[in-house]
Scaffold this motif. Structure first.
Motif, short mmCIF file in Angstrom:
data_model
loop_
_atom_site.label_atom_id
_atom_site.label_comp_id
_atom_site.label_asym_id
_atom_site.label_seq_id
_atom_site.Cartn_x
_atom_site.Cartn_y
_atom_site.Cartn_z
N GLU A 142 0.98 0.38 3.66
CA GLU A 142 1.92 0.01 2.61
C GLU A 142 1.62 -1.41 2.13
O GLU A 142 0.81 -2.12 2.73
N LYS A 165 13.58 -5.43 -8.21
CA LYS A 165 12.46 -4.57 -7.84
C LYS A 165 11.86 -4.99 -6.50
O LYS A 165 11.55 -4.15 -5.65
N HIS A 169 12.05 -2.73 -3.13
CA HIS A 169 10.79 -2.37 -2.47
C HIS A 169 10.80 -2.82 -1.00
O HIS A 169 10.34 -2.09 -0.12
N THR A 172 12.79 -0.45 1.09
CA THR A 172 12.08 0.83 1.17
C THR A 172 10.96 0.76 2.20
O THR A 172 10.83 1.67 3.05
#
Length: 201
Positions: A142, A165, A169, A172
């Motif tokens: 990732e 954002k 992220h 996540t």
């Protein structure tokens, strides 16, 4: 260990951190450092549901997703885990300084450190090792977007959607890393071995 219910959270800051070397960039507000929690401020808090992956983003002045609603989310997960990355030492304190009540019960960075070298403390970390979220993500397929320092500059530049954002992220990828870790599939970026949580520690 098995987590059946949990809420991952991550904060972004308002004020920038002065550089260790060189002059500060004019036209921006700065805190004294990363532990100046009162002055750092909170721009955005993002959350992800551990089981479903559903995400939300909160800001102080949002009509619906504001600090009061974030507090409700935290309270709703009172019987589950509150998960973060270095959040017990950073995000929890940042929130407390800004009158937001949240307490991490599963700090992924601390658990990784225990599995890697037997201590949750940075001071005990083997010389040359790096357990930043960016480094962990890179070793596990990732990629992290930006940093807290980046988001403070973006926030003051009025680029609020970019900050959201980054925060979304972060929660996540923290969720992905937490699941890998609990399943025994997280790769240590410093040794290349799989990390397993020793529940005896």
């Amino acid at each position: 260990m098995f987590i059946s219910r949990g809420l991952i959270y991550d904060c972004e800051i308002i004020r920038r951190i002065p550089p260790k070397l060189g002059e500060i960039e004019p036209g921006y507000e700065y805190a004294k450092g990363w532990e100046d929690f009162q002055n750092l401020g909170v721009s955005v808090i993002a959350t992800a549901d551990y089981m479903s992956g559903a995400v939300n983003c909160f800001t102080a002045d949002d009509a619906r997703y504001n600090w009061k609603e974030f507090q409700r989310f935290v309270d709703l997960h009172g019987d589950g885990e509150i998960i973060g990355y270095n959040s017990s030492k950073y995000d929890d304190k940042l929130c407390a300084a800004n009158r937001i009540s949240v307490k991490t019960s599963f700090d992924l960075l601390e658990k990784i450190r225990i599995a890697a070298y037997g201590s949750p403390k940075y001071e005990d970390q083997p010389k040359g090792s790096n357990y930043s979220l960016a480094n962990i993500c890179q070793a596990n397929g990732e990629r992290k977007l930006g940093s807290g320092a980046d988001s403070a500059k973006l926030w003051q530049d009025g680029k609020t959607e970019e900050v959201k954002k980054i925060a979304l992220h972060d929660v996540t990828i923290t969720r992905i890393m937490a699941i890998k870790f609990i399943e025994g599939n997280l790769i240590d970026p410093n040794t290349g071995r799989r990390l397993n949580l020793d529940e005896k520690i």
